[in-house]
Scaffold this motif. Sequence first.
Motif, PDB file in Angstrom:
ATOM      1  N   THR A 183     -22.371 -34.530  10.770  1.00 33.87           N
ATOM      2  CA  THR A 183     -21.252 -34.995  11.258  1.00 33.87           C
ATOM      3  C   THR A 183     -20.060 -34.273  10.593  1.00 33.87           C
ATOM      4  N   SER A 185     -18.843 -35.203   8.097  1.00 38.34           N
ATOM      5  CA  SER A 185     -18.075 -36.146   7.498  1.00 38.34           C
ATOM      6  C   SER A 185     -18.243 -36.125   6.010  1.00 38.34           C
ATOM      7  N   THR A 186     -16.903 -36.500   5.320  1.00 41.99           N
ATOM      8  CA  THR A 186     -16.750 -36.656   3.899  1.00 41.99           C
ATOM      9  C   THR A 186     -17.296 -37.920   3.379  1.00 41.99           C
ATOM     10  N   ASP A 187     -17.395 -39.103   4.294  1.00 42.71           N
ATOM     11  CA  ASP A 187     -17.819 -40.170   3.849  1.00 42.71           C
ATOM     12  C   ASP A 187     -19.156 -40.252   3.342  1.00 42.71           C
ATOM     13  N   ASN A 190     -22.462 -40.868   5.406  1.00 45.80           N
ATOM     14  CA  ASN A 190     -22.720 -39.968   6.462  1.00 45.80           C
ATOM     15  C   ASN A 190     -23.238 -38.850   5.910  1.00 45.80           C
TER      16      ASN A 190
END
Length: 301
Positions: A183, A185-187, A190
């Motif tokens: 993704t 994503s830096t979350d 995720n």
Amino acid sequence: SKGTKLLQTVTLNQASYNPTTGLFNPPPFGGFVSTNRNVTGGLQQVRANGNSNYNSLQLSVTKRFSQGLQLLSAYTYGKSEDTYSGTGLNEITTVPGDQLDLNTNRSPSDYDRRHRFVTSFVYDLPKLKSGSRLMRALFNNFQLSGIVTLQTGTPFSIIESNGTSVIQRANFAPGFSGSLDGTGSTDPQNLFFNTAAFTRSTLFLVGTTRNPAFDANAPFGNTGRNLIYGPGQKNVDFSIVKFLPFTERFRGEFRTEFFNIFNFVNFANPGNNILVPSTFGRITSTSSGPRVIQFAFKLNF
């Protein structure tokens, strides 16, 4: 530019794989010498046989100081390759992979950034020509300055490491043909990259249980070094300076400085150790600090 005879650390007591027996041969210095691959544990040698190569396209625009403004902008599109990058402090570290064939470690450097843009400026605010003496004293002699930095991330390897006896790169999962990208994503909830693309590379998984994904042609991992790039970074530093002309000889400066003025969150690379599934593929830390405001006074004479 080219670098030769660079220092790099090599694990000497590494066993070699024997495709005839399907096992690893005894290590060259025998079992009485540690086979650990970490720099504080095994038999390590620092050699001067590393090499590197750097190429770049560099563009810059400069506005000389006029009408109160000075500006410098620079863009670099570059590529740095080497067989060993050391660490941020010294040259002593272990590169996961085959210690007997260092050419398999040739890849983008640990600090390679393909794109980097930096702009700096200094601007003297126009002075009031009219108004009361108090108004001119309050609003004149201000200077603004700042530095804007935008850059892409650094690369990292996918490794299988217990920190001592096993420090090597992972394997591609058998039959994998998709994309390494996740993704992005830096979350931390995720995945930044596709973790399903990789699997363990050691010959044995637990005890005498053989690894079905073991690659005899690449017994220390068939993934390349530094094959994925992490998240980019951005930062803006800004300062306001009020000059205080006390006399012709004495002049004060009151400075207000903002580091990371917009409080950008710059993330570190994701977890890359397949033996740590809780963080594998996830970003759990930052690479720079939050906004900092600093006040200072300087007296020039």
